[in-house]
Write a protein that holds these residues in place. Sequence first.
Motif, PDB file in Angstrom:
ATOM      1  N   GLY A  94       0.787  -1.230   0.000  1.00  0.00           N
ATOM      2  CA  GLY A  94       0.000   0.000   0.000  1.00  0.00           C
ATOM      3  C   GLY A  94       0.812   1.270   0.000  1.00  0.00           C
ATOM      4  N   GLU A  95       2.147   1.188   0.014  1.00  0.00           N
ATOM      5  CA  GLU A  95       3.008   2.370   0.003  1.00  0.00           C
ATOM      6  C   GLU A  95       3.766   2.415  -1.315  1.00  0.00           C
ATOM      7  N   PHE A  96       4.061   3.608  -1.809  1.00  0.00           N
ATOM      8  CA  PHE A  96       4.764   3.805  -3.060  1.00  0.00           C
ATOM      9  C   PHE A  96       6.228   4.028  -2.774  1.00  0.00           C
ATOM     10  N   TYR A  97       7.081   3.257  -3.375  1.00  0.00           N
ATOM     11  CA  TYR A  97       8.514   3.349  -3.188  1.00  0.00           C
ATOM     12  C   TYR A  97       9.172   3.664  -4.514  1.00  0.00           C
ATOM     13  N   TYR A  98      10.267   4.436  -4.462  1.00  0.00           N
ATOM     14  CA  TYR A  98      10.976   4.785  -5.686  1.00  0.00           C
ATOM     15  C   TYR A  98      12.443   4.849  -5.385  1.00  0.00           C
ATOM     16  N   ARG A  99      13.227   4.849  -6.476  1.00  0.00           N
ATOM     17  CA  ARG A  99      14.683   4.905  -6.323  1.00  0.00           C
ATOM     18  C   ARG A  99      15.164   6.343  -6.147  1.00  0.00           C
ATOM     19  N   ARG A 100      14.747   7.201  -7.075  1.00  0.00           N
ATOM     20  CA  ARG A 100      15.057   8.639  -6.966  1.00  0.00           C
ATOM     21  C   ARG A 100      14.074   9.391  -7.820  1.00  0.00           C
ATOM     22  N   ARG A 101      14.011  10.705  -7.587  1.00  0.00           N
ATOM     23  CA  ARG A 101      13.102  11.562  -8.337  1.00  0.00           C
ATOM     24  C   ARG A 101      13.683  11.786  -9.718  1.00  0.00           C
ATOM     25  N   ARG A 102      12.813  11.705 -10.670  1.00  0.00           N
ATOM     26  CA  ARG A 102      13.223  11.876 -12.057  1.00  0.00           C
ATOM     27  C   ARG A 102      13.345  13.360 -12.365  1.00  0.00           C
ATOM     28  N   GLU A 103      14.415  13.684 -13.097  1.00  0.00           N
ATOM     29  CA  GLU A 103      14.632  15.070 -13.494  1.00  0.00           C
ATOM     30  C   GLU A 103      13.839  15.364 -14.752  1.00  0.00           C
ATOM     31  N   LYS A 104      12.951  16.315 -14.625  1.00  0.00           N
ATOM     32  CA  LYS A 104      12.119  16.680 -15.764  1.00  0.00           C
ATOM     33  C   LYS A 104      12.839  17.716 -16.623  1.00  0.00           C
ATOM     34  N   ARG A 105      12.595  17.589 -17.865  1.00  0.00           N
ATOM     35  CA  ARG A 105      13.180  18.558 -18.771  1.00  0.00           C
ATOM     36  C   ARG A 105      12.339  19.817 -18.794  1.00  0.00           C
ATOM     37  N   ALA A 106      12.988  20.878 -19.151  1.00  0.00           N
ATOM     38  CA  ALA A 106      12.270  22.188 -19.194  1.00  0.00           C
ATOM     39  C   ALA A 106      11.482  22.293 -20.474  1.00  0.00           C
ATOM     40  N   GLN A 107      10.337  22.975 -20.356  1.00  0.00           N
ATOM     41  CA  GLN A 107       9.508  23.173 -21.541  1.00  0.00           C
ATOM     42  C   GLN A 107      10.138  24.215 -22.454  1.00  0.00           C
ATOM     43  N   THR A 108       9.969  23.930 -23.713  1.00  0.00           N
ATOM     44  CA  THR A 108      10.432  24.851 -24.744  1.00  0.00           C
ATOM     45  C   THR A 108       9.264  25.628 -25.294  1.00  0.00           C
ATOM     46  N   LYS A 109       9.591  26.555 -26.183  1.00  0.00           N
ATOM     47  CA  LYS A 109       8.513  27.313 -26.831  1.00  0.00           C
ATOM     48  C   LYS A 109       7.610  26.405 -27.655  1.00  0.00           C
ATOM     49  N   GLU A 110       8.195  25.494 -28.300  1.00  0.00           N
ATOM     50  CA  GLU A 110       7.390  24.565 -29.111  1.00  0.00           C
ATOM     51  C   GLU A 110       6.459  23.755 -28.242  1.00  0.00           C
ATOM     52  N   ASP A 111       6.924  23.379 -27.027  1.00  0.00           N
ATOM     53  CA  ASP A 111       6.033  22.635 -26.138  1.00  0.00           C
ATOM     54  C   ASP A 111       4.867  23.513 -25.702  1.00  0.00           C
ATOM     55  N   VAL A 112       5.154  24.778 -25.460  1.00  0.00           N
ATOM     56  CA  VAL A 112       4.082  25.685 -25.035  1.00  0.00           C
ATOM     57  C   VAL A 112       3.098  25.914 -26.166  1.00  0.00           C
ATOM     58  N   LEU A 113       3.629  26.084 -27.377  1.00  0.00           N
ATOM     59  CA  LEU A 113       2.749  26.382 -28.509  1.00  0.00           C
ATOM     60  C   LEU A 113       1.977  25.129 -28.957  1.00  0.00           C
ATOM     61  N   TYR A 114       2.684  24.029 -29.140  1.00  0.00           N
ATOM     62  CA  TYR A 114       2.049  22.856 -29.768  1.00  0.00           C
ATOM     63  C   TYR A 114       1.621  21.792 -28.774  1.00  0.00           C
ATOM     64  N   GLY A 115       2.173  21.757 -27.610  1.00  0.00           N
ATOM     65  CA  GLY A 115       1.764  20.751 -26.622  1.00  0.00           C
ATOM     66  C   GLY A 115       2.131  19.341 -27.064  1.00  0.00           C
ATOM     67  N   VAL A 116       1.128  18.475 -27.064  1.00  0.00           N
ATOM     68  CA  VAL A 116       1.373  17.070 -27.413  1.00  0.00           C
ATOM     69  C   VAL A 116       1.632  16.895 -28.888  1.00  0.00           C
ATOM     70  N   PHE A 117       1.323  17.963 -29.678  1.00  0.00           N
ATOM     71  CA  PHE A 117       1.520  17.847 -31.120  1.00  0.00           C
ATOM     72  C   PHE A 117       2.895  18.314 -31.549  1.00  0.00           C
ATOM     73  N   ALA A 118       3.765  18.511 -30.605  1.00  0.00           N
ATOM     74  CA  ALA A 118       5.110  18.919 -30.965  1.00  0.00           C
ATOM     75  C   ALA A 118       5.838  17.777 -31.651  1.00  0.00           C
ATOM     76  N   SER A 119       6.885  18.129 -32.426  1.00  0.00           N
ATOM     77  CA  SER A 119       7.645  17.109 -33.172  1.00  0.00           C
ATOM     78  C   SER A 119       8.467  16.250 -32.218  1.00  0.00           C
ATOM     79  N   GLY A 120       8.863  15.083 -32.710  1.00  0.00           N
ATOM     80  CA  GLY A 120       9.590  14.135 -31.846  1.00  0.00           C
ATOM     81  C   GLY A 120      11.041  14.457 -31.692  1.00  0.00           C
TER      82      GLY A 120
END
Length: 859
Positions: free
Chosen positions: A24-50
Amino acid sequence: MDEDQEMERFGMDNDYEDGQWIDGEFYYRRRREKRAQTKEDVLYGVFASGDSDSDYDDSSKRKRKKNRDLLGKADLSKPLNFVSTGTVMPNREIDENSKRENEDDESAAMDEDGPGLGVGAGVGLGFKKRDDGFDENGDEEDKFLPTAFGRKIKEGAERRREQSKLEKKAQQGAVKRDSYESGNVGGFEKYTKGIGLKLLEKMGYKGGGLGKNQQGIVTPIEAKLRPKNMGMGFNDYKETSAKAPVASLEPEEKKPLPDVPGKEKLWSKQAKKVMLKNKVTYVTAEQLLAKKQEQGVEVVQKVLDMRGPQVRVLANLENLNAEEKARESDVPMPELQHNVRLIVDLAELDIQKIDRDLRNEKETALSLQEEKEKLQAEAELQKKQLNSMKEIMTTLGRIEEEKSRGSLTLDSLAKCFGDMQRRFPDDYKLCNLSCIACSFALPLFIRVFQGWDPLRNPSHGLEVVSWWKSLLQGQECLDIWDLGSPYTQLVSEVVLPAVRISGINTWEARDPEPMLRFIETWEKLLPSSVLQSILNMVVMPKLSSAVDSWDPRRETVPIHVWVHPWLPLLGQKLEGHYQIIRSKLSNVLHAWHPSDGSAYTILSPWKTVFDSASWEDFMRRFIVPKLQLVLQEFQINPADQKLDQFYWVMSWASAIPIHLMVDMMEKFFFVRWLQVLYHWLCSNPDFNEVMNWYRGWRDLFPQELLANESIRYQLRIGLDMMDNAAEGMEVVQPGVRENLSYHRVLEQRQFEAQQKAAAYARQQAAVGAGGTAQMDAGGGMPEMKLKEVIEAYAQQHELLFKPKPGRMHNGLQIYGFGNVSIIVDSINQKVFAQNEEAWSLVSLEDLLKMHYSSLAKRR
């Protein structure tokens, strides 16, 4: 979607690495480092290029791994893998998940612990620490095979790491032991830093369920685990609960570490025993071949395995599922073991092929050696034959010179060919030297036997011919199958013409001795074909003409004297002459009287020559009737007995068949003999004289008759009569009791025969007068058959009327009316009698006259 274009999922899974729920408890190894959003991510969201996602660590890491896999070359030495058909192995999936969790825990512990012994600046010996927390070897760690020294370092580090983990857990368990005793709440804290329990204790939590009344659950909700990528309810699969293992507060027992080969003391006795036990054994080529020979020849049958993407051809079913078994048993390096096994099998096949080729070569060498010896023997034989041929040609040339000079004789010729036959027996037969010898000897033999009479001088030239028989014919030759042999040709050209000339011109059949003497003398030298030619061309024509001209009334020499000597040589060929002889004898026996003993002398030798049926018929027709008449006329008088007629009859006892002789004696002798004895016994005779009279008659019978039961029975009747008379008992007249009914029947039949004869006479008279032959029912006798009338007429005159077995004339049965042979034509109502010339129509009175006239002629 492609792995490089994986969508970003929202939730805790994207925030932490190797996160999982335990109790019933959630365990993890370490916190994942998220990447910073770019302009394309802000503009296109999930429709951004790969392309922008390539900076993401996980995606970039997977991409690099994929590229490495694509660029790597395929290992063609590995066995083929099967395509999965969707078979789910839950236990295996769960085991893999548990294994992965343990690895994560160990990696987390390594992050917290400092470097081990002998490791400087946080880096172990032989390992390079990366900034991102992963080893440089990464995915190839499983494929790395360290040296013995590297393995020692690694095993020591792992052992120290396990020991530090156990000590740390023991310290944490001692601090929180009191809180765990109230229900084991928060037992999962041993996997974390215990911040949750600390916060709850500050809020007043003392154990048990949450809430004012502690109505909360104490046991955590269990996580239901399913295999990866399996949907809910697939194939009625029941999820298994994976409970987090509760660590014991007491320190775990230390497990024995695996033995390191480098630490073994190879010089110790124990190590030597282990080495001897685990010593690798090698199989030599001789042992392998012996083992295969014991196993025998196996029938190789190809098996096609079509369960995978490619078709496999197998020779047996031993390693059909070897890959699956190796995968399930976690066999190390299965590809290498498979390749080694293939190499060993190929080596075995090569050894077997070399051994098979070696055996074939040895067998070929042996066969060639035998062929060589055979050819050498054949060459020696041919050389020997060539030398023999040279000597034979030299000898034949010398004989030819002697023949041309005229000095060749039978003795010298026989000596030369005898010497060649003794020295060269095989070549003598192969070259057919007997024919050459015959061609040289034939003119000389003709000169020697010129003017020779074989009937007067049968032994002339006998020794010379016997000597040449062994030269021309040999011991193994059977002349009956070799009619054209040289010896047969020589005898046919030299001996047969002389015998034929003498036999036709000078020999008489009634004097068989000269010809028989010649045949007996030359019996062993005459070939069977030559002997048959003499018998067929000389003897048989002479005998046929002599039998045709034979007259038994005039001939003084019996015919059997000069015919029977030829029976052993001619045998069945004389069957045609027997009928002529019987016919001529029957013509003479019509006027024969039993007092003439010459008939017995002529006929008795033919009993064994004629067949039994012909001899019996001949006796019944021509001899037995004559003897019956003699017995009828024979007088039995004890006072003055004359036995000449009795002797005439007894002389034929050995020639006449026994049943005919017994029947004749019962009917014509014993009836009157018993009557005479009866009357003599009734007159009070001297019993000594009667006994001597009885013994005298018994001694007159030959042994052939005394051995018969019927004759002994008749003599026993007379003896019984004598015994009764001697004891004073009444002597019964013989045949009275048995003949009372017979006499009555005889009188009745005589009366009926007279009536039938009278009716037949009236019938014949009516037919002659033109009236009807059949009487009316009120005034005459019924119609009778002609045979019945003749039978009644014969009974009236006390004559014998009976059919003669086996004798027919024009399809009609021949009957005997007294001494006359007749036939009855019932259809035409006529009677024919046989006279000396032919069959003639007669009446009943004529038959009676013919019977009495035949009796007068015989007397």
